[in-house]
Motif scaffolding. Structure first.
Motif, PDB file in Angstrom:
ATOM      1  N   SER A 103      18.769  30.589  17.211  1.00 31.84           N
ATOM      2  CA  SER A 103      18.308  31.227  18.447  1.00 31.84           C
ATOM      3  C   SER A 103      19.320  31.057  19.573  1.00 31.84           C
ATOM      4  N   LEU A 104      19.618  32.163  20.258  1.00 27.31           N
ATOM      5  CA  LEU A 104      20.506  32.127  21.417  1.00 27.31           C
ATOM      6  C   LEU A 104      19.725  31.593  22.619  1.00 27.31           C
ATOM      7  N   VAL A 105      20.170  30.470  23.170  1.00 32.88           N
ATOM      8  CA  VAL A 105      19.466  29.874  24.317  1.00 32.88           C
ATOM      9  C   VAL A 105      20.305  29.927  25.591  1.00 32.88           C
ATOM     10  N   GLY A 106      21.575  30.261  25.469  1.00 34.43           N
ATOM     11  CA  GLY A 106      22.449  30.350  26.633  1.00 34.43           C
ATOM     12  C   GLY A 106      23.750  31.018  26.258  1.00 34.43           C
ATOM     13  N   GLY A 107      24.541  31.351  27.266  1.00 38.41           N
ATOM     14  CA  GLY A 107      25.819  31.979  26.975  1.00 38.41           C
ATOM     15  C   GLY A 107      26.627  32.246  28.215  1.00 38.41           C
ATOM     16  N   TYR A 108      27.848  32.690  28.004  1.00 40.00           N
ATOM     17  CA  TYR A 108      28.742  33.033  29.113  1.00 40.00           C
ATOM     18  C   TYR A 108      29.906  33.859  28.590  1.00 40.00           C
ATOM     19  N   PHE A 109      30.622  34.468  29.517  1.00 38.84           N
ATOM     20  CA  PHE A 109      31.854  35.187  29.193  1.00 38.84           C
ATOM     21  C   PHE A 109      33.007  34.465  29.884  1.00 38.84           C
ATOM     22  N   ALA A 110      34.044  34.131  29.123  1.00 40.94           N
ATOM     23  CA  ALA A 110      35.253  33.519  29.672  1.00 40.94           C
ATOM     24  C   ALA A 110      36.368  34.556  29.689  1.00 40.94           C
ATOM     25  N   TYR A 111      37.205  34.499  30.726  1.00 44.50           N
ATOM     26  CA  TYR A 111      38.259  35.493  30.920  1.00 44.50           C
ATOM     27  C   TYR A 111      39.606  34.789  31.089  1.00 44.50           C
ATOM     28  N   ASP A 112      40.609  35.292  30.390  1.00 45.12           N
ATOM     29  CA  ASP A 112      41.981  34.814  30.584  1.00 45.12           C
ATOM     30  C   ASP A 112      42.597  35.584  31.752  1.00 45.12           C
ATOM     31  N   HIS A 113      43.037  34.875  32.758  1.00 48.33           N
ATOM     32  CA  HIS A 113      43.610  35.517  33.931  1.00 48.33           C
ATOM     33  C   HIS A 113      45.009  34.986  34.220  1.00 48.33           C
ATOM     34  N   LYS A 114      45.761  35.786  34.945  1.00 51.69           N
ATOM     35  CA  LYS A 114      47.010  35.333  35.558  1.00 51.69           C
ATOM     36  C   LYS A 114      46.829  35.461  37.064  1.00 51.69           C
ATOM     37  N   ILE A 115      47.000  34.349  37.749  1.00 53.30           N
ATOM     38  CA  ILE A 115      46.695  34.281  39.171  1.00 53.30           C
ATOM     39  C   ILE A 115      47.972  33.960  39.946  1.00 53.30           C
ATOM     40  N   GLN A 116      48.213  34.719  40.991  1.00 55.72           N
ATOM     41  CA  GLN A 116      49.348  34.452  41.861  1.00 55.72           C
ATOM     42  C   GLN A 116      48.988  33.271  42.769  1.00 55.72           C
ATOM     43  N   VAL A 117      49.662  32.145  42.594  1.00 60.81           N
ATOM     44  CA  VAL A 117      49.442  30.963  43.436  1.00 60.81           C
ATOM     45  C   VAL A 117      50.700  30.757  44.268  1.00 60.81           C
ATOM     46  N   TYR A 118      50.600  31.148  45.531  1.00 55.85           N
ATOM     47  CA  TYR A 118      51.750  31.174  46.433  1.00 55.85           C
ATOM     48  C   TYR A 118      52.845  32.041  45.798  1.00 55.85           C
ATOM     49  N   ASP A 119      53.944  31.485  45.358  1.00 53.97           N
ATOM     50  CA  ASP A 119      55.044  32.315  44.840  1.00 53.97           C
ATOM     51  C   ASP A 119      55.165  32.266  43.323  1.00 53.97           C
ATOM     52  N   THR A 120      54.134  31.761  42.638  1.00 51.68           N
ATOM     53  CA  THR A 120      54.228  31.581  41.189  1.00 51.68           C
ATOM     54  C   THR A 120      52.989  32.129  40.505  1.00 51.68           C
ATOM     55  N   LYS A 121      53.162  32.796  39.383  1.00 55.06           N
ATOM     56  CA  LYS A 121      52.059  33.281  38.574  1.00 55.06           C
ATOM     57  C   LYS A 121      51.650  32.177  37.603  1.00 55.06           C
ATOM     58  N   VAL A 122      50.369  31.796  37.618  1.00 51.87           N
ATOM     59  CA  VAL A 122      49.889  30.732  36.745  1.00 51.87           C
ATOM     60  C   VAL A 122      48.796  31.254  35.824  1.00 51.87           C
ATOM     61  N   LYS A 123      48.588  30.546  34.728  1.00 45.50           N
ATOM     62  CA  LYS A 123      47.496  30.868  33.819  1.00 45.50           C
ATOM     63  C   LYS A 123      46.183  30.373  34.408  1.00 45.50           C
ATOM     64  N   GLY A 124      45.227  31.299  34.531  1.00 43.84           N
ATOM     65  CA  GLY A 124      43.930  30.946  35.075  1.00 43.84           C
ATOM     66  C   GLY A 124      42.823  31.305  34.104  1.00 43.84           C
ATOM     67  N   ALA A 125      41.628  30.824  34.418  1.00 42.92           N
ATOM     68  CA  ALA A 125      40.456  31.106  33.596  1.00 42.92           C
ATOM     69  C   ALA A 125      39.288  31.463  34.501  1.00 42.92           C
ATOM     70  N   GLY A 126      38.603  32.530  34.152  1.00 44.15           N
ATOM     71  CA  GLY A 126      37.405  32.917  34.883  1.00 44.15           C
ATOM     72  C   GLY A 126      36.187  32.784  33.992  1.00 44.15           C
ATOM     73  N   ILE A 127      35.037  32.520  34.588  1.00 42.58           N
ATOM     74  CA  ILE A 127      33.791  32.459  33.835  1.00 42.58           C
ATOM     75  C   ILE A 127      32.746  33.270  34.577  1.00 42.58           C
ATOM     76  N   GLY A 128      31.984  34.056  33.825  1.00 40.68           N
ATOM     77  CA  GLY A 128      30.971  34.898  34.443  1.00 40.68           C
ATOM     78  C   GLY A 128      29.745  35.036  33.555  1.00 40.68           C
ATOM     79  N   THR A 129      28.683  35.538  34.132  1.00 39.25           N
ATOM     80  CA  THR A 129      27.401  35.769  33.442  1.00 39.25           C
ATOM     81  C   THR A 129      26.925  34.510  32.728  1.00 39.25           C
ATOM     82  N   VAL A 130      27.014  33.384  33.413  1.00 41.33           N
ATOM     83  CA  VAL A 130      26.483  32.129  32.862  1.00 41.33           C
ATOM     84  C   VAL A 130      24.960  32.218  32.862  1.00 41.33           C
ATOM     85  N   ALA A 131      24.358  32.051  31.691  1.00 44.35           N
ATOM     86  CA  ALA A 131      22.910  32.228  31.589  1.00 44.35           C
ATOM     87  C   ALA A 131      22.320  31.201  30.632  1.00 44.35           C
ATOM     88  N   VAL A 132      21.185  30.632  31.031  1.00 42.77           N
ATOM     89  CA  VAL A 132      20.388  29.740  30.170  1.00 42.77           C
ATOM     90  C   VAL A 132      18.973  30.288  30.158  1.00 42.77           C
TER      91      VAL A 132
END
Length: 402
Positions: A57-86
């Motif tokens: 049985s599915l009791v919870g879930g989420y979607f994770a996203y691989d992002h590249k985020i500009q942090v000042y003058d450098t592009k870094v690997k980022g992670a996003g999370i959305g639709t967190v549900a229990v």
């Protein structure tokens, strides 16, 4: 209980319907549309649906996203999370904490430096170590309140045939903007939405800015409000040309709803007063509505430092000893950074100043969302003596929703 890849999107739709009534997934058509949307998103290589299962049985879930985020003058690997549900029967059993912990540890394992999310409740995620992000203002004004500018840029309506030009323009903006996030092609779906209109401005055949907007009807068919959805520019001339286009709607539009991270936007308007024309305190006129949304959490502090080592956080040359506490992951980061005219690096020398704070406040500070004196005044940071750092902020801007 175990985590595994989410494939049963019908079950996730039912879970989302129960957890987020505001989604209005009440009809069979809406539920089918949502299910297909989630299935389509899961087909992208940078999107990872994860389910929490109790047996089968599915009791919870989420979607994770691989992002590249500009942090000042450098592009870094980022992670996003959305639709967190229990699911409803499983709430208040620590499952949301388990979801966020897994997301963070997986992201760190995969070389992600920075995590971000849009909270359904900011206080909930503050307790999990996410720091408050930048403030967004939404202005609402009559188009005539905007100035007009002389421009030589070409103006045209953009469609999906202009996807490559729009994508290049957006990513040029990303490279210039702290906090901005790269988005794949599906992030430009607004070009295909019939309710949205997109206008671009070109200079010698190169797209230097664009905006998309939609109309909201008033009390009759001649009364409309224009809501800006996207507004990106890479030159001052493009910015002014787009504002002129909005000004030119003054005979047909009752008001313009304009979201911005620009704290000085009031100075652009000939009259900064909101269309409500309401006083909010004594003789102070309402100009905009403000809110906080995106939240940040640094996942890997040493890697983050390596990414920002060429950025100047102020003028001081001083050694700071950090104590950064992470109650969710049960970690404490202790290290001395040498700031040379504001630029940081690790040092083995003894600290001259000690600063103690939690990971959320540290993340907000490093991303430029709040000054060090403000955190200290609020009781969010203990600083052994004043430093001339983290006072002049370069605040992040992110228009990527997930």
């Amino acid at each position: 209980m175990e985590f595994k890849e989410l494939k049963d999107f019908e079950a996730f739709t039912g879970l989302s319907h129960r957890c987020y009534p505001g989604m209005n997934l009440t009809s069979a058509e809406e539920q089918e549309r949502y299910t297909e949307h989630r299935r389509k998103m899961a087909g992208h290589k940078d999107v990872h649906p994860v389910g929490l299962y109790d047996g089968g049985s599915l009791v919870g879930g989420y979607f994770a996203y691989d992002h590249k985020i500009q942090v000042y003058d450098t592009k870094v690997k980022g992670a996003g999370i959305g639709t967190v549900a229990v699911d409803l029967p499983y709430k208040k059993q620590g499952h949301a904490k388990r979801i966020i912990t897994k997301f963070l540890l997986d992201a760190r394992k995969n070389g992600r430096i920075l995590a971000h999310l849009y909270p359904f409740q900011p206080g909930f995620y503050q307790k999990m170590g996410f720091g408050i992000g930048p403030e967004l203002s939404v202005y609402q004004f009559h188009p005539s309140q905007l100035p007009t500018f002389e421009t030589t840029l070409d103006v045209q309506v953009l469609t999906r045939d202009h996807l490559d030009d729009v994508r290049r323009c957006y990513h040029t903006w990303v490279d210039q903007t702290h906090g901005a996030t790269d988005i794949p092609s599906y992030g430009f779906a607004f070009l295909e939405k019939p309710e949205q209109h997109t206008i671009g401005v070109q200079n010698e055949g190169k797209l230097e800015g664009y905006m998309s907007f939609e109309f909201k009807a008033g009390s009759h068919f001649l009364e409309n409000d224009l809501h800006v959805r996207n507004f990106f520019y890479t030159t001052k001339a493009a910015y002014q040309a787009l504002l002129t286009q909005l000004h030119n709607q003054k005979d047909q539009v009752r008001s313009v709803s304009f979201p911005t991270f620009d704290e000085d936007f009031s100075f652009t308007l000939d009259n900064p007063v909101h269309v409500e024309n309401r006083l909010i305190h004594s003789i102070y006129h309402k100009t905009a509505e403000q809110g906080r949304g995106l939240m940040y959490r640094i996942i890997d502090i040493p890697a983050f430092l390596e990414s920002v080592k060429h950025h100047t956080f102020g003028r001081d040359t001083i050694r700071i000893g950090w104590t950064v506490k992470d109650s969710l992951l049960g970690e404490t980061y202790k290290e001395v950074w040498q700031f040379a005219a504001g630029r940081p690096s690790v040092t083995k020398e003894e600290a001259e100043v000690q600063i103690e704070l939690d990971i959320g406040s540290f993340s907000s500070l490093m991303m430029g969302c709040v000054s060090l004196p403000a955190l200290e005044k609020a009781g969010k940071a203990n600083v052994s003596k004043p430093v001339d750092l983290f006072n002049q902020l370069e605040k992040p801007q992110c228009w990527t929703f997930f």
